[in-house]
Motif scaffolding. Structure first.
Motif, PDB file in Angstrom:
ATOM      1  N   VAL A  88       0.828  -1.063  -0.133  1.00 58.26           N
ATOM      2  CA  VAL A  88      -0.169   0.106  -0.100  1.00 58.26           C
ATOM      3  C   VAL A  88       0.945   1.156  -0.028  1.00 58.26           C
ATOM      4  O   VAL A  88       1.964   1.245   0.763  1.00 58.26           O
ATOM      5  N   THR A  89       0.465   2.184  -0.822  1.00 60.80           N
ATOM      6  CA  THR A  89       1.397   3.328  -0.934  1.00 60.80           C
ATOM      7  C   THR A  89       0.459   4.627  -0.695  1.00 60.80           C
ATOM      8  O   THR A  89      -0.633   4.426  -0.595  1.00 60.80           O
ATOM      9  N   SER A  90       1.081   5.915  -0.451  1.00 62.14           N
ATOM     10  CA  SER A  90       0.513   6.960  -0.314  1.00 62.14           C
ATOM     11  C   SER A  90       0.133   7.768  -1.769  1.00 62.14           C
ATOM     12  O   SER A  90       0.809   8.790  -1.838  1.00 62.14           O
ATOM     13  N   GLY A  91      -0.630   6.911  -2.561  1.00 59.98           N
ATOM     14  CA  GLY A  91      -1.095   7.546  -3.833  1.00 59.98           C
ATOM     15  C   GLY A  91      -0.300   6.609  -4.928  1.00 59.98           C
ATOM     16  O   GLY A  91       0.765   6.057  -4.734  1.00 59.98           O
ATOM     17  N   GLY A  92      -1.024   6.975  -6.103  1.00 55.39           N
ATOM     18  CA  GLY A  92      -0.345   6.171  -7.245  1.00 55.39           C
ATOM     19  C   GLY A  92       0.981   6.756  -7.667  1.00 55.39           C
ATOM     20  O   GLY A  92       2.016   6.309  -7.978  1.00 55.39           O
ATOM     21  N   VAL A  93       1.090   8.285  -7.665  1.00 55.68           N
ATOM     22  CA  VAL A  93       2.341   8.936  -7.860  1.00 55.68           C
ATOM     23  C   VAL A  93       3.522   8.400  -6.746  1.00 55.68           C
ATOM     24  O   VAL A  93       4.659   7.914  -7.278  1.00 55.68           O
ATOM     25  N   ASN A  94       3.289   8.050  -5.483  1.00 56.76           N
ATOM     26  CA  ASN A  94       4.149   7.647  -4.604  1.00 56.76           C
ATOM     27  C   ASN A  94       4.461   6.110  -4.999  1.00 56.76           C
ATOM     28  O   ASN A  94       5.718   5.741  -5.075  1.00 56.76           O
ATOM     29  N   ALA A  95       3.414   5.433  -5.562  1.00 57.27           N
ATOM     30  CA  ALA A  95       3.852   3.953  -5.914  1.00 57.27           C
ATOM     31  C   ALA A  95       4.761   4.029  -6.974  1.00 57.27           C
ATOM     32  O   ALA A  95       5.837   3.315  -7.142  1.00 57.27           O
ATOM     33  N   LEU A  96       4.359   4.865  -7.991  1.00 60.53           N
ATOM     34  CA  LEU A  96       5.465   4.773  -9.229  1.00 60.53           C
ATOM     35  C   LEU A  96       6.821   5.259  -8.758  1.00 60.53           C
ATOM     36  O   LEU A  96       7.915   4.766  -9.308  1.00 60.53           O
ATOM     37  N   MET A 237     -11.286   8.968  -5.510  1.00 69.09           N
ATOM     38  CA  MET A 237     -10.631   9.469  -4.328  1.00 69.09           C
ATOM     39  C   MET A 237      -9.217   9.930  -4.778  1.00 69.09           C
ATOM     40  O   MET A 237      -8.018   9.822  -4.145  1.00 69.09           O
ATOM     41  N   THR A 238      -9.306  10.986  -5.599  1.00 71.11           N
ATOM     42  CA  THR A 238      -7.988  11.482  -5.834  1.00 71.11           C
ATOM     43  C   THR A 238      -7.459  12.399  -4.842  1.00 71.11           C
ATOM     44  O   THR A 238      -5.922  12.306  -4.946  1.00 71.11           O
ATOM     45  N   GLY A 239      -7.948  13.018  -3.917  1.00 66.93           N
ATOM     46  CA  GLY A 239      -7.328  13.769  -2.730  1.00 66.93           C
ATOM     47  C   GLY A 239      -7.049  12.908  -1.700  1.00 66.93           C
ATOM     48  O   GLY A 239      -6.229  13.412  -0.895  1.00 66.93           O
ATOM     49  N   TRP A 240      -7.407  11.702  -1.817  1.00 66.58           N
ATOM     50  CA  TRP A 240      -7.029  10.647  -0.357  1.00 66.58           C
ATOM     51  C   TRP A 240      -5.549  10.267  -0.482  1.00 66.58           C
ATOM     52  O   TRP A 240      -4.941  10.058   0.420  1.00 66.58           O
ATOM     53  N   ARG A 241      -4.963  10.248  -1.716  1.00 67.62           N
ATOM     54  CA  ARG A 241      -3.274   9.707  -2.010  1.00 67.62           C
ATOM     55  C   ARG A 241      -3.280   8.448  -1.270  1.00 67.62           C
ATOM     56  O   ARG A 241      -2.820   7.965  -0.397  1.00 67.62           O
ATOM     57  N   LEU A 242      -3.939   7.506  -2.114  1.00 68.66           N
ATOM     58  CA  LEU A 242      -3.816   6.092  -1.654  1.00 68.66           C
ATOM     59  C   LEU A 242      -3.708   5.312  -3.092  1.00 68.66           C
ATOM     60  O   LEU A 242      -4.597   5.388  -3.979  1.00 68.66           O
ATOM     61  N   GLY A 243      -2.688   4.422  -3.001  1.00 67.71           N
ATOM     62  CA  GLY A 243      -2.407   3.616  -4.089  1.00 67.71           C
ATOM     63  C   GLY A 243      -1.983   2.091  -3.642  1.00 67.71           C
ATOM     64  O   GLY A 243      -1.819   1.830  -2.426  1.00 67.71           O
TER      65      GLY A 243
END
Length: 390
Positions: A88-96, A237-243
């Motif tokens: 689990v990451t803090s958004g898709g950007v963080n995952a990448l 859920m764009t503002g939630w920052r979950l990926g």
């Protein structure tokens, strides 16, 4: 500051948006998000978590219940995925970014398919990699991949291939056969694949599992494949920052350490919201996809009827990517459309040099009439431009 950071290009999308943010008269379609709020059941799960006092650190790789929920969800779409492969990451950007940090050293060669969201070529550059691009080609407004050109670009020197499909901004997507061919080639060259599949559920072609083809459908668990996902698009859920990331088992321990040194963990109340989103996904995602398809089918024919516009319906994603003949500087055009027409679009040049002259329109609009009004403003602006040229 490191030269690689100084050399980063500022976001051209932000540059356009900054010219119009705060203006009530601008119809904004520049960012990749819906104007519809997160469903109440998801918001309530976070509220309940906060009320319970869940404001402390969690496991680096995520709450066990969220990892299990993600694995179960992904396994309904693809061959079975074990929760032990989910981070689990803090958004898709963080995952990448985490994936790139895990795989890329300074001096490595990275190949990326473009046009693409600019973060995907910036992230390996931040790590000091050399980024080579293979460009999609537009044919009557629809972007296509030269598979032979991509394979020729991927050699034993290539550490990582980055591919985003369904693609932001073009709407292009890969077929299962193309994914198999790419995976087979990367196995031969020893190249890792980072597949950004955050738009997989926003897919408008008929498929048995209701999503776009995925590398997860053709890969083995121990293949050199990392797949990035996000709650942002298909769960609103764009503002939630979950990926999350789907990883080979061998990368999991290292990824846990890497998350610790980046963010420590995603917030617990946000993860509780993620669990609720998956639990209620069949009430959320199909409705989102159906609405986006309806928005696409409103916008694209209207754009196609505008003289000088080249556009094709996107197979996936939430964007109409169109060329405006006679206007080669897309950043200048996007800025002028904001100030002169009250229309906020993203410039194609933000996504790759080969997309100069193109514009991206996010059609994720709660009210499709905003799209109709946007095209009217574009037509009016073009008519005024035509008169001034005469």
């Amino acid at each position: 500051m490191r030269q690689a950071i100084l050399d980063l290009e500022a976001s051209k999308i932000r540059e356009v948006a900054n010219a119009g943010i705060g203006r009530d008269d601008v119809l904004a379609f520049w960012f990749g998000e819906s104007d519809e709020v997160t469903p109440e059941v998801v918001r309530q799960a976070a509220i309940d978590s906060l009320q319970r006092g869940e404001t402390f650190y969690a496991h680096n790789l995520g709450l066990p219940e969220l990892r299990e929920a993600i694995a179960g969800y992904a396994s309904t779409l693809h061959p079975r995925i074990d929760a032990s492969r989910i981070a689990v990451t803090s958004g898709g950007v963080n995952a990448l970014m985490l994936a790139v940090q895990a795989l890329v050293d300074a001096g490595d060669e990275v190949v990326a398919v473009t046009p693409v969201w600019p973060n995907l070529v910036a992230q390996p550059a931040i790590m000091g990699a050399t980024v080579r691009t293979v460009a999609l080609k537009p044919v009557n407004g629809e972007w296509t991949l030269d598979l032979d050109a991509l394979r020729a670009a991927i050699t034993p020197r290539t550490r990582l291939l980055i591919v985003n499909a369904p693609n932001n901004p073009t709407g292009w997507t890969l077929t299962g056969d193309e994914q198999r061919a790419i995976l087979d080639h990367c196995r031969q060259t020893g190249t890792w694949i980072l597949a950004d599949e955050v738009y997989e559920r926003l897919y408008f072609e008929p498929t048995p599992n209701g999503c776009a083809p995925s590398f997860l459908d053709v890969a083995a668990p121990d293949d050199r494949l990392v797949v990035a996902h996000s709650f942002s698009k298909s769960f609103l859920m764009t503002g939630w920052r979950l990926g999350w990331l789907v990883l080979p088992p061998a990368l999991m321990d290292g990824m846990g350490k890497l998350i610790e040194f980046n963010t420590s963990c995603a917030s617990v109340f946000t993860q509780r919201a993620g669990v609720a989103a998956i639990q209620h996904g069949q009430d959320i995602t199909p409705r989102v996809v159906a609405h986006l398809k309806a928005c696409r089918d409103v916008l694209v024919p209207l754009l196609a009827a505008v003289p000088g516009v080249q556009v094709a319906p996107a197979k996936g994603g939430m964007y109409a990517f169109f060329k405006l003949d006679g206007f080669d500087d897309s950043l200048d055009v996007a800025k002028r459309l904001v100030t002169e027409a009250g229309l906020g679009l993203a410039p194609g040049s933000a996504f790759a040099p080969e997309a100069q002259g193109w514009l991206r329109w996010c059609f994720a609009s709660k009210d499709p009439q905003r799209l109709v009004e946007g095209v009217r403003r574009l037509r009016t602006w073009l008519a005024a431009e035509s008169k001034s040229i005469r």
